[in-house]
Design a protein around this motif. Sequence first.
Motif, PDB file in Angstrom:
ATOM      1  N   ALA A 130       0.828  -1.205   0.000  1.00 18.80           N
ATOM      2  CA  ALA A 130       0.000   0.000   0.000  1.00 18.80           C
ATOM      3  C   ALA A 130       0.862   1.255   0.000  1.00 18.80           C
ATOM      4  CB  ALA A 130      -0.921   0.006   1.215  1.00 18.80           C
ATOM      5  N   LYS A 131       1.946   1.223   0.794  1.00 17.83           N
ATOM      6  CA  LYS A 131       2.763   2.424   0.979  1.00 17.83           C
ATOM      7  C   LYS A 131       4.125   2.020   1.522  1.00 17.83           C
ATOM      8  CE  LYS A 131       2.379   6.922   3.348  1.00 17.83           C
ATOM      9  NZ  LYS A 131       1.541   7.709   4.302  1.00 17.83           N
ATOM     10  N   VAL A 132       5.149   2.800   1.159  1.00 23.18           N
ATOM     11  CA  VAL A 132       6.489   2.605   1.699  1.00 23.18           C
ATOM     12  C   VAL A 132       6.897   3.891   2.414  1.00 23.18           C
ATOM     13  CG1 VAL A 132       8.891   2.040   1.219  1.00 23.18           C
ATOM     14  CG2 VAL A 132       7.076   1.054  -0.199  1.00 23.18           C
ATOM     15  N   ILE A 133       7.322   3.762   3.658  1.00 23.91           N
ATOM     16  CA  ILE A 133       7.787   4.902   4.451  1.00 23.91           C
ATOM     17  C   ILE A 133       9.295   4.774   4.604  1.00 23.91           C
ATOM     18  CG2 ILE A 133       7.622   6.103   6.666  1.00 23.91           C
ATOM     19  CD1 ILE A 133       4.806   4.853   6.957  1.00 23.91           C
ATOM     20  N   CYS A 134      10.030   5.790   4.151  1.00 21.58           N
ATOM     21  CA  CYS A 134      11.501   5.739   4.140  1.00 21.58           C
ATOM     22  C   CYS A 134      12.069   6.710   5.167  1.00 21.58           C
ATOM     23  CB  CYS A 134      12.045   6.103   2.762  1.00 21.58           C
ATOM     24  SG  CYS A 134      11.554   4.962   1.455  1.00 21.58           S
ATOM     25  N   LEU A 135      12.966   6.213   5.999  1.00 19.22           N
ATOM     26  CA  LEU A 135      13.689   7.055   6.955  1.00 19.22           C
ATOM     27  C   LEU A 135      14.985   7.517   6.288  1.00 19.22           C
ATOM     28  CD1 LEU A 135      13.635   7.944  10.060  1.00 19.22           C
ATOM     29  CD2 LEU A 135      15.332   6.135  10.356  1.00 19.22           C
ATOM     30  N   VAL A 136      15.173   8.847   6.183  1.00 22.90           N
ATOM     31  CA  VAL A 136      16.315   9.403   5.454  1.00 22.90           C
ATOM     32  C   VAL A 136      16.956  10.496   6.303  1.00 22.90           C
ATOM     33  CG1 VAL A 136      17.054  10.604   3.350  1.00 22.90           C
ATOM     34  CG2 VAL A 136      15.221   8.900   3.232  1.00 22.90           C
ATOM     35  N   ARG A 137      18.279  10.530   6.315  1.00 20.52           N
ATOM     36  CA  ARG A 137      18.988  11.606   7.008  1.00 20.52           C
ATOM     37  C   ARG A 137      19.003  12.855   6.136  1.00 20.52           C
ATOM     38  NH1 ARG A 137      24.060  11.473   7.622  1.00 20.52           N
ATOM     39  NH2 ARG A 137      24.501   9.613   6.387  1.00 20.52           N
ATOM     40  N   GLY A 138      18.838  14.008   6.748  1.00 27.78           N
ATOM     41  CA  GLY A 138      18.878  15.262   6.003  1.00 27.78           C
ATOM     42  C   GLY A 138      18.459  16.414   6.881  1.00 27.78           C
ATOM     43  N   SER A 139      18.547  17.623   6.336  1.00 26.48           N
ATOM     44  CA  SER A 139      18.261  18.824   7.118  1.00 26.48           C
ATOM     45  C   SER A 139      16.770  19.109   7.240  1.00 26.48           C
ATOM     46  CB  SER A 139      18.964  20.031   6.483  1.00 26.48           C
ATOM     47  OG  SER A 139      18.546  20.196   5.127  1.00 26.48           O
ATOM     48  N   SER A 140      15.964  18.524   6.332  1.00 27.18           N
ATOM     49  CA  SER A 140      14.516  18.733   6.358  1.00 27.18           C
ATOM     50  C   SER A 140      13.861  17.617   5.570  1.00 27.18           C
ATOM     51  CB  SER A 140      14.153  20.091   5.750  1.00 27.18           C
ATOM     52  OG  SER A 140      14.480  20.108   4.365  1.00 27.18           O
ATOM     53  N   VAL A 141      12.542  17.508   5.685  1.00 30.06           N
ATOM     54  CA  VAL A 141      11.824  16.493   4.914  1.00 30.06           C
ATOM     55  C   VAL A 141      11.992  16.750   3.421  1.00 30.06           C
ATOM     56  CG1 VAL A 141       9.538  15.561   4.361  1.00 30.06           C
ATOM     57  CG2 VAL A 141      10.162  16.013   6.739  1.00 30.06           C
ATOM     58  N   VAL A 142      11.951  18.008   3.037  1.00 30.28           N
ATOM     59  CA  VAL A 142      12.128  18.356   1.616  1.00 30.28           C
ATOM     60  C   VAL A 142      13.503  17.927   1.137  1.00 30.28           C
ATOM     61  CG1 VAL A 142      12.301  20.257  -0.039  1.00 30.28           C
ATOM     62  CG2 VAL A 142      10.481  20.264   1.685  1.00 30.28           C
ATOM     63  N   GLU A 165       2.662  13.012  -2.105  1.00 34.91           N
ATOM     64  CA  GLU A 165       1.690  13.929  -1.540  1.00 34.91           C
ATOM     65  C   GLU A 165       0.285  13.544  -1.981  1.00 34.91           C
ATOM     66  OE1 GLU A 165       2.804  17.814  -2.799  1.00 34.91           O
ATOM     67  OE2 GLU A 165       4.435  18.018  -1.352  1.00 34.91           O
ATOM     68  N   GLY A 166      -0.696  13.940  -1.190  1.00 37.37           N
ATOM     69  CA  GLY A 166      -2.087  13.751  -1.565  1.00 37.37           C
ATOM     70  C   GLY A 166      -2.651  12.410  -1.143  1.00 37.37           C
ATOM     71  N   SER A 167      -3.929  12.232  -1.467  1.00 36.18           N
ATOM     72  CA  SER A 167      -4.635  11.027  -1.042  1.00 36.18           C
ATOM     73  C   SER A 167      -4.128   9.770  -1.738  1.00 36.18           C
ATOM     74  CB  SER A 167      -6.138  11.185  -1.311  1.00 36.18           C
ATOM     75  OG  SER A 167      -6.373  11.411  -2.698  1.00 36.18           O
ATOM     76  N   GLU A 168      -3.479   9.928  -2.897  1.00 37.86           N
ATOM     77  CA  GLU A 168      -2.970   8.780  -3.642  1.00 37.86           C
ATOM     78  C   GLU A 168      -1.512   8.471  -3.298  1.00 37.86           C
ATOM     79  OE1 GLU A 168      -4.913   6.923  -5.612  1.00 37.86           O
ATOM     80  OE2 GLU A 168      -6.548   8.236  -4.970  1.00 37.86           O
ATOM     81  N   SER A 169      -1.011   9.075  -2.255  1.00 35.26           N
ATOM     82  CA  SER A 169       0.403   8.899  -1.888  1.00 35.26           C
ATOM     83  C   SER A 169       0.734   7.430  -1.636  1.00 35.26           C
ATOM     84  CB  SER A 169       0.706   9.716  -0.632  1.00 35.26           C
ATOM     85  OG  SER A 169       1.978   9.392  -0.111  1.00 35.26           O
ATOM     86  N   ASN A 170       1.830   6.984  -2.224  1.00 36.20           N
ATOM     87  CA  ASN A 170       2.312   5.619  -1.976  1.00 36.20           C
ATOM     88  C   ASN A 170       3.720   5.614  -1.394  1.00 36.20           C
ATOM     89  OD1 ASN A 170       4.009   6.110  -4.212  1.00 36.20           O
ATOM     90  ND2 ASN A 170       2.482   5.280  -5.623  1.00 36.20           N
ATOM     91  N   LEU A 171       4.239   6.809  -1.118  1.00 31.21           N
ATOM     92  CA  LEU A 171       5.592   6.935  -0.577  1.00 31.21           C
ATOM     93  C   LEU A 171       5.626   8.098   0.398  1.00 31.21           C
ATOM     94  CD1 LEU A 171       8.670   6.213  -0.675  1.00 31.21           C
ATOM     95  CD2 LEU A 171       8.868   7.875  -2.542  1.00 31.21           C
ATOM     96  N   GLU A 172       6.197   7.845   1.581  1.00 29.12           N
ATOM     97  CA  GLU A 172       6.381   8.902   2.566  1.00 29.12           C
ATOM     98  C   GLU A 172       7.839   8.926   2.999  1.00 29.12           C
ATOM     99  OE1 GLU A 172       4.757  10.380   6.982  1.00 29.12           O
ATOM    100  OE2 GLU A 172       3.861   8.644   5.993  1.00 29.12           O
ATOM    101  N   VAL A 173       8.398  10.127   3.041  1.00 28.46           N
ATOM    102  CA  VAL A 173       9.786  10.288   3.456  1.00 28.46           C
ATOM    103  C   VAL A 173       9.812  10.976   4.817  1.00 28.46           C
ATOM    104  CG1 VAL A 173      12.028  11.287   2.897  1.00 28.46           C
ATOM    105  CG2 VAL A 173      10.551  10.446   1.053  1.00 28.46           C
TER     106      VAL A 173
END
Length: 526
Positions: A130-142, A165-173
Amino acid sequence: MLSEVLAMQPNAIPIDADLFSLGLHSFSAAKLVSRLCDKFKIPKFPIKVIYDSPTVIDLATVIDGHDGETTSSLLSYSEDFEKICKALPTSFPPRRQLKAKRTYFLTGATGFTGLFILRDLMLRREYDVAKVICLVRGSSVVACTQRLFASAAEYGIDTSSWIVEGSESNLEVLQGDLGLDHFGLDDSIWKRMTDEIDIFLANGALVNLALDYSSIRAPNVGGCLTAIRMCTTKHLKALTFVSSMGVYNTAVYKARSAAGLPILEDDDLEDARTGLTIGYLQSKWVSEKIIMWMANLGMPCNIVRPCHISGDSTTGAVSNDDYFWRYTLGFMEMGLFPNKNTALQWVTVNYTAAVCIAAAVAAATGSSQEFSEVVYNVVPSSSMSWTEYLQVLQYYGYDLKLVPIDTFCKHLSSNEVELSQDVLQFRDYYHADMSEDDPPPKCDGRNAQFLLTRHHPWERDIMPLQRSLDDETIGRCIAYMVAIGFMPPPSVYEPSRSDENKRKLPSICVAPRNGSTVPRRSVILR
């Protein structure tokens, strides 16, 4: 011992000279520590000791008093594991019914292997993702999101279907760090993750061969413990931990390999309780033992243990940070090839990614416990000798001469050959590695093979899996590196000449390096 590691005559090594000024570096220092431990039966000798005592005199003093404060005060990785076990949970919350479409939490997504795991998870959305959530190092989500997409572009991975982004999002960082409590996530995000995710793929780690165990513990072992905490909060979740075949890098396992005895996947790693000398590998050993401990308590978790991970068999994409391809670049620039006796054991990154995902599904569905599978060794279907690798390079038109190792090292050290910066950065590594003829571990990989027959639904329909690097795949990888400007094109192939012993590099498609949303261009190598 030092003369072998430094590729120098014994009388050329002053006893009061700094060994690093003579060419020692993190890689060869690790080899020196391993040999010192084997020779003098020293159970605790972290690589940090070499940096603190970098002369022959200093090392002799440390070895003479190795039962004293210098080594005993340093954190022992096996003792640390015993302390950790006492604080691990012994009971778990109930497992909720597994959803048809599952949410994955992935660490290490910007690394080479992690990107291909993410690519395959996104391809698999029509099956069970349904969705993949990725943990990433960086100064901000962007910044983290930009880093993830830029890294994917580096390897020609199509991200056109990745929606953040949005209701169809399949990836979250998520912005975070493996070494921080709760991965550095705020309380609201942490609580949401403990409720939302179904499967945790722990692929991230800090890889630095120069750091001792104490220095690398927080992101590697601490990250494993935080993953367990997330998976045992609110409802029980599946956890797959990606490790390394380097946990077998001890004298006992090397002796087994030399005797032709395979290391089975149900091996308990007790023969590596002492003898590992690199902090990174020690952290992998501790994390693996923790996962084994938790599996014995009934947690749905397992381990994927790859050998050397190389290119993608379908696209030829490789990491140009991979030391072996930098070795190959050096061979091409020198026109020489070292005559080594060991075998090359490497697996394709797409095969490795498929095993990682299949192992995660097995842990989530309970089938890994049913078949007593906790460890999946990712090994090639066949190995290749160095001489056979030379023949492949010559087959594609690279004019290389086979020479003894000492001749190769002399040419490497001389200033007669102009070498690129990519090779010079690794020049010291050649000296240590070229003289090393330890056979690679002979590891059983039947669990991983059987796993894919159950949990890899598109093997025949979408992308056939190839475990080992054969002639064609090596050619595709070299073609990729030529296309991105990392390697020179073949020097002796003439398209107008018919020669059954020579052939052109395969044609490949390479995505532009500045972004993955631009249509791919075809690169035909002549």
